[in-house]
Design a protein around this motif. Structure first.
Motif, short mmCIF file in Angstrom:
data_model
loop_
_atom_site.label_atom_id
_atom_site.label_comp_id
_atom_site.label_asym_id
_atom_site.label_seq_id
_atom_site.Cartn_x
_atom_site.Cartn_y
_atom_site.Cartn_z
N SER A 13 -2.52 35.16 25.76
CA SER A 13 -2.07 35.71 26.79
C SER A 13 -0.82 34.67 27.42
O SER A 13 0.08 34.83 27.83
N SER A 14 -1.59 33.30 27.59
CA SER A 14 -0.78 32.33 28.05
C SER A 14 0.39 31.95 27.27
O SER A 14 1.33 31.69 27.93
N ARG A 16 1.89 33.77 25.23
CA ARG A 16 3.15 34.99 25.28
C ARG A 16 3.91 35.00 26.57
O ARG A 16 4.93 35.10 26.40
N GLU A 17 3.06 34.60 27.69
CA GLU A 17 3.82 34.44 28.88
C GLU A 17 4.75 33.22 28.91
O GLU A 17 5.92 33.38 29.49
#
Length: 330
Positions: A13-14, A16-17
């Motif tokens: 998630s990190s 991807r952000e």
């Protein structure tokens, strides 16, 4: 297993952000470069159009419309950096314009006119030439006057009229220099625009690949099955508070627990083997490695054009070319 899934999902998630933020910056950079390229393309196209019309206008005016070889005229006069597809519509428009102006001018030509006829004579007869077409009207009137009977001056000598005026070599050199500069500007921005489009596609692909991480789906399935068989099932059995268990039920609970444990160990072994595989590790690292996003954006920043600087240089070159034109005219 749960800790692995949580840490893995947080990491993905990190990353991807971070890639999404870089994608936004890359999109903005690409939009600026595209705008600069469009400006440079329009500037180069206008220079090519003007150069092309300067080369072919006299030929179209002097040619017989019935025998005009459009293909040869177009092929022999393409400016550098242009093509027949670009200049073809301008030639067609010029041919139609010349035909319309010639038809308009012929209405004011009299049988008694001679080769001294000029545009001012026809204006006195009521001919109106738009400001933007005054030069074309003069060329066409001169072409028509050349076909009229020669006038005789004193001693029967024909005056020298409608002689072609040679073009200033300095002006022509300035036009060609301006055209070459606009071609270089356009090609440079086109190559950088193409590069940024490729980098933008790469970042988009990285984001899509991060959405399909290796091994996470399998871990979720194994954790769910193990939770049902190793946790939920025993809790349900103990909830009924039995005094004794049937032997088959004991073997069943032990079997599902061992099966779940074997699945977890098998997954850990498979994932460790995948990490040691150079091909799989490279693909995983390319898709979601810690430095993938930073390397992509660093590449974008190294190669991307500085748009305000390019535009200032573009305007500066145009100003220098205009100053050179004014000096040559002076």
């Amino acid at each position: 297993m749960g800790g692995f899934l949580v840490s893995r999902l947080v990491q993905l998630s990190s990353e991807r952000e971070g890639l999404r933020r870089q994608l936004v910056r890359a999109r903005d950079e690409l939009s600026h470069v595209t705008a600069s390229y469009n400006d440079a393309h329009e500037y180069r196209l206008e220079n090519s159009r003007q150069t092309f019309l300067d080369w072919v206008t006299d030929k179209v005016v002097d040619a017989d419309p019935a025998t005009l070889d459009r293909a040869a005229l177009l092929e022999d006069n393409i400016p550098r950096g242009s093509s027949t597809e670009e200049m073809g519509p301008y030639l067609d428009a010029l041919i139609n314009e010349v035909a319309e102006v010639r038809e308009h001018v012929q209405k004011y030509v009299r049988p008694s006119d001679d080769n001294r006829l000029d545009l001012d004579d026809l204006r006195k007869r009521g001919l109106t030439a738009p400001d933007g077409q005054a030069s074309l009207y003069e060329k066409i009137v001169g072409s028509i006057a050349e076909q009229l009977p020669a006038s005789r001056g004193m001693f029967g000598i024909s005056p020298l009229l409608n002689l072609p005026i040679p073009r200033d070599s300095v002006s022509r050199a300035t036009e060609l220099r301006r055209l070459d500069e606009s071609i270089r500007e356009e090609q440079d921005l086109l190559s950088r625009k193409t590069m940024l489009e490729g980098e933008f596609s790469r970042v988009t692909g990285e984001i899509e690949r991060i959405g399909q991480p290796i091994g996470v789906t399998s871990a979720i399935v194994i954790l769910a099955v193990y939770s049902v068989l190793g946790i939920v099932a025993p809790v349900v059995v103990m909830g009924f508070d039995p005094t004794t268990l049937e032997s088959w039920l004991e073997w069943l609970l032990v079997g599902v627990f061992v099966f779940g444990l074997a699945a977890v160990l098998g997954y850990i072994f498979w994932y460790a083997k995948t990490l040691n595989d150079p091909v799989a590790s490279d693909s995983t690292r390319d898709a979601s490695g810690p430095g993938a996003g930073q390397e992509i954006w660093a590449s974008l920043r190294r190669r991307a054009v500085t748009v305000p600087r390019a535009r200032r240089a573009h305007r500066r070159r145009a100003q220098l070319a205009d100053q050179a034109d004014e000096e040559s005219v002076t």
